[in-house]
Scaffold this motif. Sequence first.
Motif, mmCIF file in Angstrom:
data_model
loop_
_atom_site.group_PDB
_atom_site.id
_atom_site.type_symbol
_atom_site.label_atom_id
_atom_site.label_comp_id
_atom_site.label_asym_id
_atom_site.label_seq_id
_atom_site.Cartn_x
_atom_site.Cartn_y
_atom_site.Cartn_z
ATOM 1 N N ARG A 115 9.104 -0.532 4.334
ATOM 2 C CA ARG A 115 8.770 0.226 4.339
ATOM 3 C C ARG A 115 9.681 1.447 4.413
ATOM 4 O O ARG A 115 10.768 1.619 3.958
ATOM 5 C CB ARG A 115 8.677 1.354 6.458
ATOM 6 C CG ARG A 115 7.834 0.015 6.777
ATOM 7 C CD ARG A 115 7.166 0.647 7.835
ATOM 8 N NE ARG A 115 6.120 -0.478 8.764
ATOM 9 C CZ ARG A 115 6.555 -1.526 9.147
ATOM 10 N NH1 ARG A 115 8.174 -2.535 8.370
ATOM 11 N NH2 ARG A 115 5.481 -2.474 9.642
ATOM 12 N N PHE A 116 9.218 2.894 2.992
ATOM 13 C CA PHE A 116 9.775 3.965 2.100
ATOM 14 C C PHE A 116 8.935 5.083 2.684
ATOM 15 O O PHE A 116 7.745 5.345 3.021
ATOM 16 C CB PHE A 116 9.929 3.669 1.201
ATOM 17 C CG PHE A 116 10.662 2.327 0.751
ATOM 18 C CD1 PHE A 116 11.355 2.041 0.644
ATOM 19 C CD2 PHE A 116 9.497 1.027 0.655
ATOM 20 C CE1 PHE A 116 12.021 1.337 -0.172
ATOM 21 C CE2 PHE A 116 10.040 -0.386 0.145
ATOM 22 C CZ PHE A 116 11.672 -0.370 -0.050
ATOM 23 N N THR A 117 9.185 6.619 3.109
ATOM 24 C CA THR A 117 8.994 7.246 3.317
ATOM 25 C C THR A 117 9.687 9.126 2.381
ATOM 26 O O THR A 117 11.323 8.605 2.097
ATOM 27 C CB THR A 117 9.055 8.257 4.723
ATOM 28 O OG1 THR A 117 8.486 6.817 5.620
ATOM 29 C CG2 THR A 117 8.342 9.123 4.734
ATOM 30 N N GLY A 118 8.798 9.117 1.543
ATOM 31 C CA GLY A 118 9.641 10.308 0.411
ATOM 32 C C GLY A 118 8.652 11.570 1.100
ATOM 33 O O GLY A 118 7.554 12.090 1.065
ATOM 34 N N VAL A 119 9.278 12.519 0.444
ATOM 35 C CA VAL A 119 8.515 14.152 0.678
ATOM 36 C C VAL A 119 8.874 14.819 -0.268
ATOM 37 O O VAL A 119 10.392 14.288 -1.252
ATOM 38 C CB VAL A 119 9.102 15.079 2.357
ATOM 39 C CG1 VAL A 119 9.203 14.131 3.478
ATOM 40 C CG2 VAL A 119 10.423 15.258 1.580
ATOM 41 N N GLY A 120 8.324 15.817 -0.844
ATOM 42 C CA GLY A 120 8.187 16.570 -1.907
ATOM 43 C C GLY A 120 8.382 17.440 -1.454
ATOM 44 O O GLY A 120 7.530 17.977 -0.933
ATOM 45 N N SER A 160 4.354 17.408 0.042
ATOM 46 C CA SER A 160 3.367 17.045 0.232
ATOM 47 C C SER A 160 4.442 14.790 0.944
ATOM 48 O O SER A 160 5.326 15.336 1.684
ATOM 49 C CB SER A 160 3.307 15.547 -1.149
ATOM 50 O OG SER A 160 4.562 15.675 -2.063
ATOM 51 N N VAL A 161 3.761 14.224 1.979
ATOM 52 C CA VAL A 161 4.586 13.182 2.238
ATOM 53 C C VAL A 161 4.037 11.999 1.923
ATOM 54 O O VAL A 161 2.674 11.791 1.697
ATOM 55 C CB VAL A 161 4.218 13.489 3.691
ATOM 56 C CG1 VAL A 161 5.323 12.055 4.516
ATOM 57 C CG2 VAL A 161 4.716 14.649 4.484
ATOM 58 N N ASP A 162 4.739 11.084 1.375
ATOM 59 C CA ASP A 162 4.444 10.020 0.497
ATOM 60 C C ASP A 162 4.691 8.766 1.555
ATOM 61 O O ASP A 162 6.084 9.054 2.462
ATOM 62 C CB ASP A 162 4.970 9.537 -0.699
ATOM 63 C CG ASP A 162 4.695 10.297 -1.795
ATOM 64 O OD1 ASP A 162 3.699 11.111 -1.231
ATOM 65 O OD2 ASP A 162 5.263 11.390 -2.634
ATOM 66 N N TRP A 163 3.899 7.516 2.040
ATOM 67 C CA TRP A 163 4.329 6.835 2.525
ATOM 68 C C TRP A 163 4.069 5.287 1.706
ATOM 69 O O TRP A 163 3.154 5.287 0.432
ATOM 70 C CB TRP A 163 3.968 5.814 3.661
ATOM 71 C CG TRP A 163 4.158 7.459 5.301
ATOM 72 C CD1 TRP A 163 5.077 7.213 5.699
ATOM 73 C CD2 TRP A 163 2.486 8.592 5.162
ATOM 74 N NE1 TRP A 163 4.629 8.604 6.552
ATOM 75 C CE2 TRP A 163 3.603 9.060 6.144
ATOM 76 C CE3 TRP A 163 2.308 8.629 4.043
ATOM 77 C CZ2 TRP A 163 2.657 10.488 6.160
ATOM 78 C CZ3 TRP A 163 1.748 10.021 4.242
ATOM 79 C CH2 TRP A 163 2.008 10.896 5.829
ATOM 80 N N GLY A 164 5.292 4.316 1.876
ATOM 81 C CA GLY A 164 5.321 3.091 1.094
ATOM 82 C C GLY A 164 5.824 1.493 2.076
ATOM 83 O O GLY A 164 6.232 1.950 2.646
ATOM 84 N N ALA A 221 0.583 -1.426 0.029
ATOM 85 C CA ALA A 221 0.035 -0.101 -0.219
ATOM 86 C C ALA A 221 0.463 1.040 -0.279
ATOM 87 O O ALA A 221 1.591 1.335 0.616
ATOM 88 C CB ALA A 221 -1.086 0.192 0.692
ATOM 89 N N THR A 222 1.049 2.116 -0.575
ATOM 90 C CA THR A 222 1.089 3.486 -0.254
ATOM 91 C C THR A 222 0.409 4.105 -0.303
ATOM 92 O O THR A 222 -1.567 4.534 -0.470
ATOM 93 C CB THR A 222 1.302 3.828 -1.921
ATOM 94 O OG1 THR A 222 0.153 4.215 -3.317
ATOM 95 C CG2 THR A 222 2.425 3.068 -2.342
ATOM 96 N N ALA A 223 0.104 5.916 0.677
ATOM 97 C CA ALA A 223 -0.285 6.612 0.723
ATOM 98 C C ALA A 223 0.087 7.828 0.818
ATOM 99 O O ALA A 223 1.685 8.397 1.106
ATOM 100 C CB ALA A 223 -0.802 6.102 2.578
ATOM 101 N N THR A 224 -0.408 8.574 0.648
ATOM 102 C CA THR A 224 -0.033 9.981 -0.079
ATOM 103 C C THR A 224 -0.673 11.654 0.484
ATOM 104 O O THR A 224 -2.207 11.499 0.459
ATOM 105 C CB THR A 224 -0.165 10.885 -1.742
ATOM 106 O OG1 THR A 224 1.445 9.865 -1.864
ATOM 107 C CG2 THR A 224 0.027 12.207 -1.788
ATOM 108 N N ALA A 225 -0.461 12.360 1.525
ATOM 109 C CA ALA A 225 -0.919 13.409 2.238
ATOM 110 C C ALA A 225 -0.119 14.563 1.827
ATOM 111 O O ALA A 225 0.958 15.208 1.471
ATOM 112 C CB ALA A 225 -1.089 13.616 3.482
ATOM 113 N N GLY A 226 -1.062 15.531 0.934
ATOM 114 C CA GLY A 226 -0.144 16.708 0.246
ATOM 115 C C GLY A 226 -1.386 18.268 1.339
ATOM 116 O O GLY A 226 -2.383 18.024 1.003
#
Length: 1020
Positions: free
Chosen positions: A973-978, A950-954, A931-936
């Motif tokens: 688990r992976f986390t990225g920001v943009g 934005s912050v993304d989780w995987g 699952a992946t999730a994004t909050a922007g």
Amino acid sequence: MDRPAGERPGPILAREVQTRGAQPLYVRILFSWGRLEAQKGVITLDELDTEVDRFREAGFEVILVPRGGNEAYGSSRLPAAADTESLAAWRAFLRVLAERFRGRVRFYQISDSVDDPGALPEGAGGREYAFLLKNAAVEVRGADPAAFIVMGSISGGSTDFLEAVLGEDVSAYLDMVALRGEAGVDPSGAVDRVLALLLQYDPSASVWIVSQGLPQSGRHAEDGSPESTADSSAGESTPPADRSLRAGAMIEATASALSSGARLVLFEIHSDPTGAPELGDLLVLLRRLFLPSLGPSPEGVGRLRLLSNPGGQSLPLRAWRFFDASTFQVLLVYVAPQPQSGSADLILDTSDVTGAVIDDLVSNTEKPVISLKPEASGGATRVEIPLSEVPLILRYQRFATPGYLKGPESAEVTGARELTAEEILARHQEFQADQDARLQTVMATARISYHYTVASAQFGIDVSTLNNFYWDRAVGAEWEQKDFYFNGVRWTGNKPPDLPLIQPEKVVILPLDIHLNKDYSYRLLGRDKVDGRECYLLEFAPLPGKERLYRGRVWIDAGIFAKVKISSVQSGLTPPVTSNDEQDTYAPAPGSGENPLWVLLRIDGQQRHTLAGVNLIVMREVVFSDFVLNSPDFESRRQAAYASSHVMMRDTEQGFRYLDRNAEGERVVRNTETRSTTLGAVGVYRQQNLDYPVIPLLGIDYFSFDFKNSKNQVNFFFAGALLQASFQNPQVGLTRIDAGVSLFGVAFSVTDQYYVQGEKIDAVDVRQRAQDLSFNLGYPLGNFFKIKALASLDYVQFGHADDAADSFVVPSDTVELGFGLLGQFDRRGWTVQAQAEKYRRSSWEPWGDRNPSSPAVGSLYSEFDPANSSFLLYQAQISKQIILPYFQKVVLHVDFLSGSRLDRFSKYQFGFFDTRVRGFSGSGVRFDRGATATAGYEFNLGQVIRFGASVDWGRIRNDDLSESDPTLEGYQRFTGVGLSGNFMGPWNTLFQFDYGIAVQSDIPGLKGDQEFEIILFKFF
């Protein structure tokens, strides 16, 4: 009123009438609309005013009867529904009447003899008259809420006409049904038939008898009846024989009609040489006796007997009995059998009789009965009564006999009766008619925001405009665009882009309005509160067979019946628009006084469009403020807007249209819609697995909503190394099916990387390039759900990467044929989507690293499984877009992914345009499920630059690794920001950037990886 003043009968000047007691006399004043508005828009009421006051000062209740059409508007008949000018003028005339006579006149009869040929437009009948009746009631009650509406008179034989009227749901608009009486015809039969219909359709309505004829007087010609008819006369010049004949007929008709259930009887009578109505003294006496508390006796006359005296032989009896429950008085009107002389014995069916007298209204005498003999043992009374050539009245008092009086009520009314949906609707229409009459012009500030989103691709564009809003009844709504914002950034160029106006077909037939056809059904759901206001909540829906209408709910203020909120969904839409959901909010305009004018404050809506094979969701907000109502400088302000260089639009019957200036400098509606747009783009793009550090982009995009007037959509984007094209038919034939094809091709390759236990295995790197041809077939189910069949043909090429080991066998080039099914629900900013796809490769030869000591678990030659030549992918998405003030927006998105029989090259992976976790695009991370999730959050700085953080989780799992090595089992688990944004560049360009960085990774080597895209757009 249409006759000379000298031919009109005057009122009765009697003290009893002038006191205006419980039972006033009534007069109908008939007049032609065309006589009082001989010139369009010029209504002259002075003469009618004088006539009304003349009768009111004499103590009469006045009934105004405007008749017919108006030759000034093209016809002497009542207006046709399609003749909008005549209908509007007729409604305005009725409103002026009600405003002028408010407080002086309570009754308005909507024309006369409406069932006669020539009264209604050619071919019209009861259904068309019902439409006019509703319009009339709304206008009259809108100006005078206390007014009563009387249906135009019909003959006793026109019950089919009446049933057609009642069948159009007029109960909330109608108070009285008027029947035309005929000389020598007993009205009771017609009253019975009408009451039976009213019991079925409108039990609350009353029945009136109007223009009841009397036997012809010898001194009047057949056409001598006056046009203004009063229920009274004071004249005594009628010959005695004629007077007795006409007076007797008046008494009989009154008794018969009231006994059958009619509430009022009005007579067609003459005036004497002095101008006074005849038989006035008789009408005064009838008024004195037949009080409102008097009603038909429930005992009837069936058990009464009339015996000859002497002889005791049974005689025929015609009689009507009435009872006054407040005084226990009984009135028995009887007509003597032939010969009309002497006396007879009347056997009453009760022994409770006292104070019996005989009233002879013609001679105005009251005498005791000749004899009265109670028979207590038989429960009867013998009364000797006189016989006469005119009807007489036996009046007596009843005792309180046990069982006769109604006992105490066994139940109490604990609350007021709730109004029906039709009554609430009618009262709202009356309120709205008053608003429409008082509201002439509106000026306001209006902010319009469009939020375009392809939720499945996490792609969105926001366009907002600040406008001056102008509205008047003649032109409608117009918008002067003062500022244009693209993604929250104020457009600084000379002219903003001329974007296509995406909108559904406009619905002309609206709920809550009066229409000739019954297009909607209404249901009262109960009560609810909106912004602290107690409201009736009604549900409305189009009747079966009706298309391009609305369904939804409306909240109507329970006190004043103003529309507070309406939530509606448009049905029967024509593609490419497949859904239109809107919520409108109303309130009193600030500063509009004690009797405020209500205005539309806000519109919130969502539309779904079929666009190049995907669902384009358009959320729309319109917010009004700074209202100026009925301003004297409205026209000058609007003319200044016309003369300006600003973009302007008008709301037409076809929807929004641009207002362009012609050669003479005048604003005219653009005949053609804006159907296409062209966009140039230049920039660079980078992610980890590209052949080159960055890929330059230089190209142009052309999109047409209606390519060559075919209704088909065409999109073509070419940027050197990248080509994307699509063709979409939004409506196949006359169906609701849409179908399309798209092509995606690239000239560059990417390096497919591979990680095991956080370590990149260069020995199994693969160069890969894919070209895609896809097909889609969609069908909307309802207003918010759409199902789509998918097919694709992908050509995938594989090559040996520079760092790959010689022992690694590259997969063979192959064609992947895929079929799938997708379902998507969109409403109120929510999108829920699920899809399943099955793919089959045309060829799939063994591949992988032959080195037995290779650590590349999941990419080994020994692990090759030919069953992987076909595989399944499953995906579900949930997203929510939250629009906040000041160009702010929150976007939430969650993806759930899974599949079966997946190998390295069919598994999911992180990408810039698909399954994105910022910073990890092209990283080579593979997974079977996860699952992946994004909050922007998007915001502006000074309307100059738009930022999106934005912050993304995987959270993913690679089954190959866990099956080959148990120590690798589990989720990663992976986390990225943009950070993304855009701002205006020079020469009407738009600069856009999108940057992402990996900030947390269960594969340590990926932390800190970056990706970006920088593009400069130019609208043409």
